[in-house]
Design an enzyme around this catalytic site. Structure first.
Site, PDB file in Angstrom:
ATOM      1  CB  THR A  87      18.501  58.548 -26.981  1.00  0.00           C
ATOM      2  OG1 THR A  87      17.957  58.110 -25.727  1.00  0.00           O
ATOM      3  CG2 THR A  87      19.752  59.353 -26.700  1.00  0.00           C
ATOM      4  CG  ASP A 114      16.890  57.078 -22.379  1.00  0.00           C
ATOM      5  OD1 ASP A 114      15.837  57.282 -21.750  1.00  0.00           O
ATOM      6  OD2 ASP A 114      17.142  56.010 -22.964  1.00  0.00           O
ATOM      7  CD  GLU A 171      12.835  52.892 -16.977  1.00  0.00           C
ATOM      8  OE1 GLU A 171      11.975  52.018 -17.092  1.00  0.00           O
ATOM      9  OE2 GLU A 171      13.455  53.362 -17.955  1.00  0.00           O
ATOM     10  CD  GLN A 225       8.451  58.235 -19.929  1.00  0.00           C
ATOM     11  OE1 GLN A 225       9.181  58.923 -19.239  1.00  0.00           O
ATOM     12  NE2 GLN A 225       7.841  57.158 -19.446  1.00  0.00           N
ATOM     13  NE  ARG A 226       9.161  54.147 -26.908  1.00  0.00           N
ATOM     14  CZ  ARG A 226       9.623  52.909 -26.782  1.00  0.00           C
ATOM     15  NH1 ARG A 226      10.689  52.679 -26.044  1.00  0.00           N
ATOM     16  NH2 ARG A 226       9.048  51.912 -27.399  1.00  0.00           N
ATOM     17  N   GLY A 251      15.392  52.750 -29.610  1.00  0.00           N
ATOM     18  CA  GLY A 251      14.054  53.156 -29.175  1.00  0.00           C
ATOM     19  C   GLY A 251      13.570  54.383 -29.925  1.00  0.00           C
ATOM     20  CG  MET A 275      10.648  55.538 -19.983  1.00  0.00           C
ATOM     21  SD  MET A 275      10.607  55.567 -21.804  1.00  0.00           S
ATOM     22  CE  MET A 275       9.390  54.288 -22.137  1.00  0.00           C
ATOM     23  N   GLY A 276      14.212  56.095 -17.623  1.00  0.00           N
ATOM     24  CA  GLY A 276      15.595  56.451 -17.279  1.00  0.00           C
ATOM     25  C   GLY A 276      16.186  55.362 -16.405  1.00  0.00           C
ATOM     26  NE  ARG A 277      16.208  49.117 -15.903  1.00  0.00           N
ATOM     27  CZ  ARG A 277      15.336  48.752 -14.976  1.00  0.00           C
ATOM     28  NH1 ARG A 277      14.357  49.562 -14.632  1.00  0.00           N
ATOM     29  NH2 ARG A 277      15.395  47.584 -14.401  1.00  0.00           N
TER      30      ARG A 277
END
Lengths: 406, 406
Positions: A139, A141, A242, A297-298, A12, A185-187
């Site tokens: 990343t 994340d 998320e 956000q990215r 990503g 975001m953030g699985r």
């Protein structure tokens, strides 16, 4: 004769990944021991197809550092297990490496990309004249282990903190009970949502409610807390990852659970924000809105953090240095020496200790009612999101970017 | 003795509405003929309840100009028809105006707010010592008639143009067919979506598809065009107004039509973006994502346009000047003198010609395949979105804002 270098990007996008690319190109040019510098288009997938562009003469580093997403394009590609040494993709890569006389392979990416670097370094292990394979982390994340943080996270954190602050102001204007749910975001990891909570962590009152995937989410508790909070403020704001899961480990608002179907009977696409919007509407009945911060956000390069971009650039340079030292199968990482003044050093780690692993928010930082945890989180995140980056505006007031894909 | 002034804000927020407030306060202080300056909290609703704060001594104008949303709060309040002269709200307002010795009432807002100014000016018409009622326009929607544009639109346009450009880059990285649908505000007018199309209008290729409410939307044509476009590019990007309607005039993706219900049988909340996402998924079957730019397009003060903020400030000052001239029942407006160099002048219009009317994108600008239309749209929008505004960052790197509500 000097061997050539290929650099590619994978996974990503982020706002800092092109800064790392700029660092790689700059260091490779400066080294004096590297022949040509090739950019691999669309990651390891494009490289297999021979999509290499010669970027040896590129020098517009500041503009590349200010360019969001990936100037070389990306891919989502998992190489076969290394036991399948003769797999088609490995044959193709061997062929391209030989054809272009590649001595150094630098791959900028997240977990999956590090898996690629690991496999290639194992595949060529012990071979004479094997290329050196080095991984460089990125990343938004922030979920890679062994590195203090990942480039890309700081700019996303800055976007989230400043945008949440603006949303909080926007939602504060009416004297009517209202709930705003912001999906971040953030699985599996809550790092980005912690950044979205920054307006509260630096002394504000909102967001009123913060939910990260590391902490099981209880809908009843959420509704009760929102209801309670509405007694004190007309405007409740929640920041939720998320990937929050319920007490039995299922994603909150997953299709199976919400049961939403469209007129054709297909499962309705929705995220946790929309799900909680519906929940509040049903259970409390007040005005409610959900906001998904989505790709912004990215990719919001206009809010890139200077510290993040400079670090991304430095880690790219360190990747070339590690490659020149012959450190194959390793990833460059950041070690924090101090928060104030913020200081880090670069080192390398064995890539098998990184690939396919995730760094979650540690146990001690999961209770956001604990002032000590909040202070530590604040000290961790704040240095990463500081400073602005010059924008390259053209005659129209729009930004100019670099792309090697066209 | 000098009469006092009350200023208030109403309707939806924007990034420039506090700049207008700053202009009002600055001009009222400079005038030398005005006593106290009061801020009405939560618009005409709060004023009825006597929620006035004395802001005569306020002087932090630059920070107020950089503050998003409304420093005085807002309301959504429609006053009764003026035939009901003795309605409770009119009685309350009369009482407060008398109690605070109000000689000037300045109301910053959009269509509905101008309706308030109109009614109050009519209510007091012919009375001795009646306050002067002046309207000052603001709305990101840019849908007020008689003014070239509205303050707030330029900053929203800048946010949309730059953010779309970043999204376009983000979505361009993979070599896999994918469609991205970006939903932009605008229930009836397509002004904001035209700004989101700016990356194409200044020479780029995307967004591939632009849909505004003024042009009936044919789903079959949309699907056909997307399918066609996917032959030329893997990444199709569409910018669509939230208010696009189908050939029979119904909102595209309205609940009634999509028929989406959740597990409790309630109509599922969704916008046109989500609806088109489902449509593309069903009809074309490729990767598809929808993005709702939501509140960010109206509250992103970090992307405020200098030209918009300065114009917002100037129109606030002009409002005070009109009030001092006794121009009751009028709204300040902008007239464009030239595009290059960009030049405008301020004048006033009778408010009944503005209140409750909407300015749509004119017929001649609705065919976006027409290069002449595109050039004119570009010349219209570009000057409004130029320049950056200083940010007031605190020790944490977060922005400092002004609020009169606390």
């Amino acid at each position: 004769m000097a061997k050539n270098l290929v650099v590619a990007q994978s996974g990503g996008p982020s706002v800092a990944i092109n800064a790392t690319l700029a660092g790689v190109i700059a260091a490779a040019k400066e080294a004096g021991r590297i022949g040509k510098i090739y950019g691999g288009i669309h990651g390891v997938e494009g490289i297999q197809a021979g999509k290499l562009v010669d970027i040896t003469d590129f020098s517009d580093f500041e503009k590349l550092k200010a360019t969001p997403a990936m100037a070389l394009g990306s891919c989502r590609c998992k190489l076969p297990p290394i036991e399948q040494k003769d797999a088609k993709s490995y044959q193709l890569l061997r062929h391209v490496f030989k054809q272009y006389d590649i001595g150094y392979f630098l791959y900028i990416g997240g977990n999956d990309s590090m898996d690629t670097v690991y496999k290639l370094s194992r595949l060529f292990a012990g071979e004479e004249n094997a290329p050196v394979f080095v991984g460089i982390p990125k990343t938004i994340d922030n979920d890679l282990p062994l590195t203090d943080h990942t480039p890309g996270y700081g700019s996303a954190a800055k976007y989230l903190a400043i945008t949440m602050d603006e949303i909080i102001r926007d939602t504060a204007i009416y004297n009517v009970p209202a709930v705003t749910i912001v999906e971040v975001m953030g699985r599996n990891a809550g790092w980005l949502t912690l950044a979205a909570a920054m307006p509260r962590f630096v002394g504000g009152k909102k967001p009123d409610f913060v939910a990260i995937p590391e902490v099981p989410f209880d809908e009843d508790v959420f509704v009760r807390k929102v209801r309670e909070q509405l007694k004190h403020t007309p405007n409740v704001v929640a920041a939720v990852s998320e990937g929050i899961r319920d007490l039995s480990g299922h994603y909150v608002g997953s299709n199976a659970k919400s049961g939403a179907v469209d007129v054709f009977g297909h499962a309705y696409l929705s995220g946790v924000g929309k799900y909680l919007e519906g929940l509040v509407k049903r259970e409390i009945g007040c005005k409610v809105r959900s906001i998904e911060l989505n790709l912004m956000q990215r990719c919001s390069a206009h809010l890139a953090a200077k510290s993040d971009i400079e670090e991304g650039y430095a880690i790219g340079k360190a990747g070339v240095e590690a490659a020149l030292r012959g450190e194959t199968g390793r990833m460059v990482a950041l070690r924090r020496i101090s928060d104030q003044p913020y200081q880090t050093e670069l080192f390398t780690v064995a890539i098998e200790e990184v690939a396919n692993l995730e760094k979650l928010v540690p146990e001690k930082w999961r209770n956001l009612e604990d002032p000590k945890a909040v202070a530590e989180i604040r000290n961790y995140i704040l240095p990463l999101m500081q400073g602005d980056v010059p924008q390259f505006r053209n005659e129209y007031g729009m930004n100019e970017y670099v792309s090697f894909m066209e």
